[in-house]
Design a protein around this motif. Structure first.
Motif, short mmCIF file in Angstrom:
data_model
loop_
_atom_site.label_atom_id
_atom_site.label_comp_id
_atom_site.label_asym_id
_atom_site.label_seq_id
_atom_site.Cartn_x
_atom_site.Cartn_y
_atom_site.Cartn_z
N ARG A 199 40.76 24.14 -26.83
CA ARG A 199 39.68 23.79 -26.34
C ARG A 199 37.92 23.91 -26.73
O ARG A 199 37.61 23.32 -25.88
N ALA A 207 38.77 19.81 -26.28
CA ALA A 207 38.78 19.62 -25.06
C ALA A 207 37.01 19.77 -24.47
O ALA A 207 36.67 18.69 -23.48
N LEU A 208 36.67 20.25 -24.73
CA LEU A 208 35.01 20.42 -24.39
C LEU A 208 34.07 19.11 -25.65
O LEU A 208 33.28 18.54 -24.49
N CYS A 209 35.11 18.79 -26.40
CA CYS A 209 34.03 17.33 -26.96
C CYS A 209 34.90 16.58 -25.71
O CYS A 209 33.86 15.73 -26.46
N ASP A 210 35.39 16.70 -25.57
CA ASP A 210 36.44 15.06 -24.63
C ASP A 210 34.40 15.43 -23.22
O ASP A 210 34.68 14.23 -22.76
N GLN A 211 34.70 17.00 -23.29
CA GLN A 211 34.06 17.09 -21.75
C GLN A 211 32.28 16.31 -22.24
O GLN A 211 31.91 15.14 -21.19
N VAL A 212 31.98 16.15 -23.07
CA VAL A 212 30.35 16.42 -24.00
C VAL A 212 30.18 14.81 -23.81
O VAL A 212 29.53 13.98 -23.85
N GLN A 239 32.42 11.98 -22.12
CA GLN A 239 32.22 11.80 -20.78
C GLN A 239 30.84 11.84 -20.41
O GLN A 239 30.42 10.28 -19.96
N LEU A 240 30.07 12.64 -20.79
CA LEU A 240 28.64 12.85 -20.15
C LEU A 240 27.78 12.03 -21.23
O LEU A 240 27.23 10.83 -20.90
N GLU A 281 31.45 24.01 -28.27
CA GLU A 281 31.28 25.12 -27.14
C GLU A 281 29.89 24.99 -26.85
O GLU A 281 28.62 25.14 -25.23
N HIS A 287 27.91 21.64 -25.49
CA HIS A 287 28.34 21.10 -24.23
C HIS A 287 28.04 22.42 -22.90
O HIS A 287 27.45 21.85 -22.17
N THR A 289 24.36 21.34 -20.47
CA THR A 289 24.91 21.18 -18.88
C THR A 289 24.18 22.36 -18.42
O THR A 289 23.66 22.41 -17.18
#
Ligand code: 5AD
Ligand code: SF4
Length: 470
Positions: A15, A18-23, A25-26, A145, A148, A152
């Motif tokens: 998890r 996955a948050l690393c990957d979301q960051v 993208q930003l 986390e 992220h 956001t």
């Protein structure tokens, strides 16, 4: 005493990834690749933690910089062991207010042992309002986390709840070196030496599974690492909490059995847990470096007892004797505290006697520093700072003369060393380490970097050796 080890599940680490990957993208939307500045204070354990923070940051799309001005994220990994380390951190964090004024989008993060102390975190909350994120060692695995959330949402994050501690496998790592590597084998400490903050900020002893350690070492050897240090606050009590108990000597033997040309080091050892079995294992394992860092802190039995060290001077010296009998050329180093509360100059002189008897190759010497919440901090401490300093200087002088003599004995010898870097002293090309970890500055071709090579020792002083590639 709490002994159960909390293991962070793979699902939880996934998890975070996955948050690393979301960051990522930003960060990918930013005009230029954002950079991170990671600064580390304190011991090798902190260095190893920073390598994980860098691992997470890289996965979040950050590059790295050594310049605070161009950093989008600043991470300061702090140390709580002595007041001096804490003052330095607070001074540097204070100065960041000006940097952030010039770059308001900057995210400033503080982590490490100092942040686990509630009074420090309260101070940051109230007086260092430019700091966005504070987290202690127990929360390191949740770093993605936190970042992220900061990316956001508005607001500051403080995560330093007290806990026994956990083990997290599978966090990515960006190592700082490609010749030497740290491998944490356990975390925390159960010893509660009366002066020490570590058990309060790093929690109880917990051991990584041998298979995880061995696979990390195997991978490092495959990548070409030549010098591997097994890390823990007290490596000699490795394994006591494992379901299938395995002691440190067994682990050392298993690491030694990994094929390849590499050296194994380890630190730190506690005298009460350093066994004859360990010494015999060191003697019989050809990859284990002939060096032992065995802190004795003070040479007087009364002081050792109030320090809660749980060994006497005699027991310590017996162990050193047994080790020297097995490995005559063993390189010995130690940690010493001068000016523990109530230590008289006469008692301090027992420390000098230990130096004369053991003849350490090098020492790490400290003046006692009171740490909030430790038993020693409330003990009467009548000796003046000047007197402590005078004793400290006597200690350093004695050790300097011993180090100088021990180093001089290398002159004329040829020693197989690991060539580990370029020299910052223009008179030499390279730096190297003897198997006992003594620093050598030498002349020779930079092609030798990363290799074990014979070095002829031609000179020495109290700090290091000098030589040439054979
Ligand atoms: N004051 C001075 N030195 C300390 N150390 C640990 N706590 C303190 C303190 N409060 C030293 C010990 C330890 C090393 C890592 O730091 O010598 O072995
Ligand atoms: Fe601190 Fe003692 Fe534990 Fe070392 S063994 S970390 S000095 S409490």
């Amino acid at each position: 005493m709490e002994r159960t080890t909390t293991v962070i599940s793979q699902e939880n680490i996934d998890r975070q990834l996955a948050l690393c990957d979301q960051v990522a993208q930003l960060t990918a939307q930013e005009a230029v690749k954002p950079l991170a500045f990671v600064d580390t204070y304190g011991c090798q354990q902190n260095e190893a933690d920073s390598e994980r923070i860098r691992g997470y940051l890289e996965r979040m799309g950050f590059g790295f910089t050594k310049d605070e001005e161009e950093a989008r994220i600043i991470v300061i990994n702090t140390c709580a062991i002595r007041e001096h380390a804490e003052q330095k951190v607070l001074g540097n964090v204070g100065a960041l207010v000006h940097v952030k004024r010039r770059h308001p989008e900057q995210i400033i993060c503080l982590c490490g042992c100092m942040m686990q102390e509630q009074h420090v975190s309260d101070k940051i909350r109230q007086s260092f309002r430019h700091v966005d994120l504070v987290f202690g060692p127990h929360a390191l695995w949740r770093f993605p986390e936190f970042i992220h959330t900061l990316y956001t949402q508005k607001g500051r994050i403080f995560q330093n709840a007290d806990e026994a501690g956990s083990i997290a496998e599978g966090i990515p790592v960006v190592r700082q070196d490609n010749i030497k590597a740290w491998v944490s084998i356990m975390y925390g400490c159960n010893n509660f030496c009366s002066y020490c903050i570590v058990p309060y900020v790093r929690g109880r002893e917990r051991s990584r599974k041998p298979e995880d350690i061995l696979s990390e070492v195997r991978q490092l050897v495959a990548e070409g690492y030549k010098d591997i240090t097994l890390l823990g606050q007290n490596v000699n009590s490795y394994g006591k909490d494992l379901d299938d108990p395995m002691d440190f000597s067994d682990l050392l033997k298993a690491v030694n059995d990994i094929p390849g040309d590499f050296l194994i080091r380890f630190m730190t050892s506690h005298p009460k847990d350093a066994t004859q079995k360990l010494f015999e294992t060191m003697a019989s394992c050809e990859k284990v470096a002939p060096v032992l860092h065995l802190p004795f802190q003070a040479g007087n039995d009364r002081i050792l007892q109030v320090m809660n060290r749980r060994h006497t001077r005699e027991q310590y010296l017996e162990k050193i004797k047994a080790l020297k009998a097995l490995i005559p050329d063993i390189v010995l180093t130690s940690d010493i505290i001068v000016g523990f509360p109530g230590e008289t100059t006469e008692e301090f002189e027992d420390t000098l006697k230990v130096l004369e008897e053991v003849r350490y190759d090098a020492l790490f010497t400290f003046i006692y520093s009171p740490r909030v919440g430790t038993p020693a901090a409330s003990m009467p401490d009548p000796m003046s700072r000047e007197e402590k300093l005078a004793n400290f200087n006597r200690l350093v002088q004695l050790q300097d003369s011993i180090s100088e003599e021990k180093h001089a004995a290398y002159i004329g010898k040829t020693v197989r060393c690991l060539i580990d870097g370029k020299s910052d002293d223009a008179r030499y090309d390279l730096t190297a380490r003897t198997p006992g970890n003594r620093l050598v500055r030498l002349t020779g071709d930079v092609c030798a970097l990363g290799q074990f090579r014979d070095v002829r020792i031609t000179g020495a002083n109290k700090w290091s050796l000098f030589g040439e590639l054979v």
